[in-house]
Design a protein around this motif. Structure first.
Motif, PDB file in Angstrom:
ATOM      1  N   UNK A 169       1.040  -1.215  -0.154  1.00  0.00           N
ATOM      2  CA  UNK A 169      -0.301  -0.145  -0.189  1.00  0.00           C
ATOM      3  C   UNK A 169       0.882   1.634  -0.275  1.00  0.00           C
ATOM      4  N   UNK A 170       2.010   1.654   0.391  1.00  0.00           N
ATOM      5  CA  UNK A 170       3.012   2.378   0.329  1.00  0.00           C
ATOM      6  C   UNK A 170       4.184   2.741  -0.715  1.00  0.00           C
ATOM      7  N   UNK A 171       3.539   3.247  -1.981  1.00  0.00           N
ATOM      8  CA  UNK A 171       3.713   4.017  -2.972  1.00  0.00           C
ATOM      9  C   UNK A 171       5.737   3.624  -2.796  1.00  0.00           C
ATOM     10  N   UNK A 172       6.499   2.924  -3.680  1.00  0.00           N
ATOM     11  CA  UNK A 172       8.022   2.865  -3.593  1.00  0.00           C
ATOM     12  C   UNK A 172       8.864   4.031  -3.923  1.00  0.00           C
ATOM     13  N   UNK A 173      10.059   4.182  -2.765  1.00  0.00           N
ATOM     14  CA  UNK A 173      10.549   5.626  -2.596  1.00  0.00           C
ATOM     15  C   UNK A 173       9.685   6.546  -2.233  1.00  0.00           C
ATOM     16  N   UNK A 174       8.375   6.377  -1.702  1.00  0.00           N
ATOM     17  CA  UNK A 174       7.838   7.806  -1.449  1.00  0.00           C
ATOM     18  C   UNK A 174       7.869   8.317   0.290  1.00  0.00           C
ATOM     19  N   UNK A 220      -2.741   9.347  -1.370  1.00  0.00           N
ATOM     20  CA  UNK A 220      -3.900   8.595  -1.070  1.00  0.00           C
ATOM     21  C   UNK A 220      -3.623   8.687   0.591  1.00  0.00           C
ATOM     22  N   UNK A 221      -5.169   8.842   1.288  1.00  0.00           N
ATOM     23  CA  UNK A 221      -4.510   9.004   3.423  1.00  0.00           C
ATOM     24  C   UNK A 221      -4.397   7.588   3.233  1.00  0.00           C
ATOM     25  N   UNK A 222      -4.868   6.431   2.259  1.00  0.00           N
ATOM     26  CA  UNK A 222      -5.135   5.398   2.947  1.00  0.00           C
ATOM     27  C   UNK A 222      -3.381   4.617   2.466  1.00  0.00           C
ATOM     28  N   UNK A 223      -2.578   5.055   1.698  1.00  0.00           N
ATOM     29  CA  UNK A 223      -0.864   5.227   2.030  1.00  0.00           C
ATOM     30  C   UNK A 223      -0.207   5.752   2.888  1.00  0.00           C
ATOM     31  N   UNK A 224      -0.944   6.871   3.036  1.00  0.00           N
ATOM     32  CA  UNK A 224      -0.380   7.651   4.455  1.00  0.00           C
ATOM     33  C   UNK A 224      -0.177   6.648   5.461  1.00  0.00           C
ATOM     34  N   UNK A 225      -1.223   6.185   5.562  1.00  0.00           N
ATOM     35  CA  UNK A 225      -1.949   5.503   7.252  1.00  0.00           C
ATOM     36  C   UNK A 225      -1.474   3.723   7.132  1.00  0.00           C
ATOM     37  N   UNK A 226      -0.709   3.300   5.705  1.00  0.00           N
ATOM     38  CA  UNK A 226      -0.219   2.308   5.990  1.00  0.00           C
ATOM     39  C   UNK A 226       0.857   2.041   5.945  1.00  0.00           C
ATOM     40  N   UNK A 274      -0.310  14.513  -1.769  1.00  0.00           N
ATOM     41  CA  UNK A 274      -0.624  15.151  -2.836  1.00  0.00           C
ATOM     42  C   UNK A 274      -1.314  15.184  -4.000  1.00  0.00           C
ATOM     43  N   UNK A 275      -2.274  15.877  -3.864  1.00  0.00           N
ATOM     44  CA  UNK A 275      -3.505  15.718  -4.369  1.00  0.00           C
ATOM     45  C   UNK A 275      -3.880  15.667  -5.892  1.00  0.00           C
ATOM     46  N   UNK A 276      -3.957  14.550  -6.841  1.00  0.00           N
ATOM     47  CA  UNK A 276      -3.917  14.268  -7.957  1.00  0.00           C
ATOM     48  C   UNK A 276      -4.840  14.413  -9.040  1.00  0.00           C
TER      49      UNK A 276
END
Length: 196
Positions: free
Chosen positions: A75-80, A98-104, A125-127
């Motif tokens: 759920x966490x984008x690589x190298x982010x 996305x917030x779910x990535x932040x929480x993950x 960062x909004x897309x």
């Protein structure tokens, strides 16, 4: 979690947790359990983390574990996301969509052995075009069987959303915020709903 090491007192909807646990994950679980109780309006948390046998895990090992976990989490984008560790306190930072990535990212590091606390500095960062966020969230809340649409107001400026009005319980307050977060373009949710 060894429940015998955590005590709780309650007065006028405010719960105070005391005692000690063996990990930051157990501390978080105790707090979440207290917030789920009907009638709880606030939680004061005074739980200490005491590692088993007074073992201290070095920041270098915590950082290495965090880097590995963040890299492996789907759920966490690589190298982010990167993590900074100081005296057992871990600070993930970086930028996700996305917030779910932040929480993950936060969840995968707060369960690490030796972590005494987490401060999440990851930004979203909004897309997408954020002009219709308020309408999207209002429609989502209206479709939910939890809420009376007349009691919740949604306002948005850019990706920052503010929820105001009243709900019937702390659980409904959390559900309303959780309903707002998935709307495309949301970068922050200010939950000012009052339990009435």
């Amino acid at each position: 979690m060894a429940a015998g090491h955590v005590g709780a007192t309650a007065e006028d909807g405010v719960v105070t947790l005391t005692g000690h646990v063996a990990s930051f994950a157990e501390k978080g679980s105790a707090e979440m359990a207290a917030r789920r109780i009907k009638g709880v309006k606030a939680v004061i948390e005074h739980i200490e983390i005491k590692l088993p046998g007074d073992v201290r895990i070095g920041d270098d090992k915590i950082a290495a574990s965090a880097a590995f976990r963040l890299n492996e989490d789907v759920y966490v984008p690589s190298d982010s996301v990167q993590a900074v560790v100081e005296d057992g306190w871990i600070t993930p930072n970086g930028e996700v969509k996305w917030n779910y990535q932040k929480e993950a990212a936060e969840q995968c590091v707060w369960r690490l052995p030796g972590v005494l606390g987490v401060t999440n500095f990851i930004t979203i960062k909004p897309q997408v075009n954020v002009s219709n966020i308020s309408d999207d969230i209002t429609h989502a809340l209206d479709r939910s069987w939890f809420f009376d649409p007349q009691t919740i107001q949604v306002s948005a400026e850019g990706g920052q959303v503010k929820l105001t009005g009243t709900v019937k319980s702390q659980h409904e307050r959390q559900i309303a915020a959780a309903t707002a977060w998935p709307a495309p373009g949301v970068t922050d949710v200010s939950n000012e709903l009052v339990v009435a």
